[in-house]
Enzyme design. Structure first.
Site, PDB file in Angstrom:
ATOM      1  N   LYS A  71     -65.731  -5.985 -43.685  1.00  0.00           N
ATOM      2  CA  LYS A  71     -64.749  -6.364 -44.293  1.00  0.00           C
ATOM      3  C   LYS A  71     -63.868  -5.031 -44.873  1.00  0.00           C
ATOM      4  O   LYS A  71     -64.520  -4.266 -45.279  1.00  0.00           O
ATOM      5  CB  LYS A  71     -64.893  -7.395 -45.441  1.00  0.00           C
ATOM      6  CG  LYS A  71     -65.121  -8.757 -44.801  1.00  0.00           C
ATOM      7  CD  LYS A  71     -65.250  -9.882 -45.753  1.00  0.00           C
ATOM      8  CE  LYS A  71     -65.252 -11.158 -44.829  1.00  0.00           C
ATOM      9  NZ  LYS A  71     -65.715 -12.252 -45.645  1.00  0.00           N
ATOM     10  N   ARG A 123     -74.112 -13.484 -44.072  1.00  0.00           N
ATOM     11  CA  ARG A 123     -73.049 -13.673 -42.528  1.00  0.00           C
ATOM     12  C   ARG A 123     -72.929 -12.412 -42.088  1.00  0.00           C
ATOM     13  O   ARG A 123     -72.179 -11.750 -42.753  1.00  0.00           O
ATOM     14  CB  ARG A 123     -71.931 -14.318 -42.843  1.00  0.00           C
ATOM     15  CG  ARG A 123     -71.129 -14.913 -41.784  1.00  0.00           C
ATOM     16  CD  ARG A 123     -69.928 -15.745 -42.200  1.00  0.00           C
ATOM     17  NE  ARG A 123     -69.253 -15.841 -41.010  1.00  0.00           N
ATOM     18  CZ  ARG A 123     -68.173 -15.375 -40.689  1.00  0.00           C
ATOM     19  NH1 ARG A 123     -67.901 -13.936 -40.844  1.00  0.00           N
ATOM     20  NH2 ARG A 123     -67.498 -15.803 -39.623  1.00  0.00           N
TER      21      ARG A 123
HETATM   22  N1  PMM Z   1     -65.597 -14.493 -43.622  1.00  0.00           N
HETATM   23  C1  PMM Z   1     -64.997 -14.650 -42.364  1.00  0.00           C
HETATM   24  C2  PMM Z   1     -65.174 -15.942 -41.559  1.00  0.00           C
HETATM   25  N2  PMM Z   1     -65.913 -16.806 -42.130  1.00  0.00           N
HETATM   26  N3  PMM Z   1     -67.232 -17.928 -43.654  1.00  0.00           N
HETATM   27  C3  PMM Z   1     -67.968 -17.666 -44.632  1.00  0.00           C
HETATM   28  N4  PMM Z   1     -69.028 -18.782 -45.126  1.00  0.00           N
HETATM   29  N5  PMM Z   1     -67.854 -16.438 -45.563  1.00  0.00           N
HETATM   30  C4  PMM Z   1     -67.155 -15.489 -45.161  1.00  0.00           C
HETATM   31  O1  PMM Z   1     -67.304 -14.702 -45.680  1.00  0.00           O
HETATM   32  C5  PMM Z   1     -66.488 -15.708 -44.019  1.00  0.00           C
HETATM   33  C6  PMM Z   1     -66.484 -16.764 -43.234  1.00  0.00           C
HETATM   34  C7  PMM Z   1     -63.906 -13.703 -41.962  1.00  0.00           C
HETATM   35  O2  PMM Z   1     -64.762 -12.808 -41.131  1.00  0.00           O
HETATM   36  P1  PMM Z   1     -64.821 -12.536 -39.601  1.00  0.00           P
HETATM   37  O3  PMM Z   1     -63.493 -12.500 -39.064  1.00  0.00           O
HETATM   38  O4  PMM Z   1     -65.676 -11.241 -39.277  1.00  0.00           O
HETATM   39  O5  PMM Z   1     -65.396 -13.570 -38.982  1.00  0.00           O
END
Ligand code: PMM
Length: 290
Positions: A214, A258
């Site tokens: 991030k 995650r």
């Molecule tokens: N961050 C992203 C997408 N989905 N879901 C949860 N539960 N927590 C998060 O911090 C989160 C998420 C955005 O990141 P990406 O684009 O790498 O998927």
């Protein structure tokens, strides 16, 4: 150090043309399935399949496009025995994903974007990840304002979501909470939340943390001209954070991390586990001597 169970690892499978972390690399279902299988081989406990990019400024896909992206991927990965979560804010996508074999609905809006998603979760009895969220990506950063402190505000807003989840009939043992790093948050907000996960854990639910790749990590590692570290070069910082969280430095066990590069984060967890074992051994030896 906490002797709590090691966090689970959720591997990200973004079936999107524009996700900030791996945008476009797995937007074709076959490539996404292959990527998911690789993450399983790398040691993922859960595969999180998403068809909507939530990077700051992103616009939403059509419902039909989101369904076309995620349903075949979930079907294929669930058929291989994977525990699959669907990363969606839409009730229709959640319903079709559960039919296709998803056992977890990961809703970054915590039910605010489409409240009917809570009925789908209650009806199907799947696990629900409710993330802290304030608005869709095109305007969320305008709402990164936390008078009185980000930690208390996020705790209060998550508590409101828990009340809504319970009112919809979702059982407590199906609920997971998430601080929503990077969603309506400035860099320092994310660090404050990470340091005070105990306040969120005080709500009484397992925590999921998504820090991987991030912007706040990119900002931490910015170059002398103030340019953030590019997304593809943020992995090591995320891995270091996973090691700290898994070792219990935040003082709070995290249920799940995650992440994008599952293998690298698994290595961090192995280091943290060894650290915990050695400290436990040392404490036991100390007691024997006492
Ligand atoms: N961050 C992203 C997408 N989905 N879901 C949860 N539960 N927590 C998060 O911090 C989160 C998420 C955005 O990141 P990406 O684009 O790498 O998927």
């Amino acid at each position: 150090m906490s002797a709590a169970a090691a966090p689970l690892v959720m591997g990200v499978v973004n079936v999107t043309p524009d996700s900030f972390s791996d945008g476009g690399r797995y937007d074709d279902p076959q490539r996404a399935i292959a990527h998911g299988l690789q993450l399983l081989a790398d040691g993922a406990d859960i595969l999180d399949v998403g068809g909507e990019s939530t990077r700051p400024g992103a616009t939403r896909p059509l419902l039909a496009d989101e369904l076309d992206r995620v349903v075949p991927v979930i079907e294929a990965l669930a058929a291989q025995g994977a525990v699959v979560s669907v990363d969606t804010m839409r009730s229709e996508v959640a319903a079709r994903a559960v039919e296709a074999g998803a056992g977890i609905v990961n809703d970054v809006s915590g039910g605010l974007a489409d409240p009917a998603i809570l009925d789908v979760v209650a009806r199907t009895g799947v696990t629900y990840v409710a993330m802290h969220w304030r608005a869709h990506s095109d305007r969320m950063q305008q709402l990164a304002d936390y008078e009185g402190g980000v930690v208390e505000a996020v705790r209060a807003e998550l508590a409101d979501r828990v009340a809504a989840l319970r009112a919809a009939g979702i059982a407590d043992d199906r609920i997971v909470l998430d601080p929503g790093l990077g969603f309506a948050k400035l860099g320092h907000h994310n660090w404050e939340l990470l340091r005070r996960l105990d306040v969120l854990a005080g709500l009484g639910f397992p925590l999921l943390v998504g820090a991987s790749r991030k912007t706040f990590l990119g900002r931490l590692l910015e170059d002398p001209d103030g340019e953030p570290r590019p997304v593809a070069e943020r992995e090591a910082a995320g891995v270091a954070l996973s090691a700290l969280l898994a070792a219990g430095v935040a003082g709070t066990p995290v249920w799940c991390l995650r992440v994008h590069d599952v293998r690298a984060h698994r290595d961090a967890l192995a280091v943290a586990a060894q650290w915990g074992t050695q400290n436990a051994d040392r404490a036991a030896t100390g007691k024997e001597r006492a």
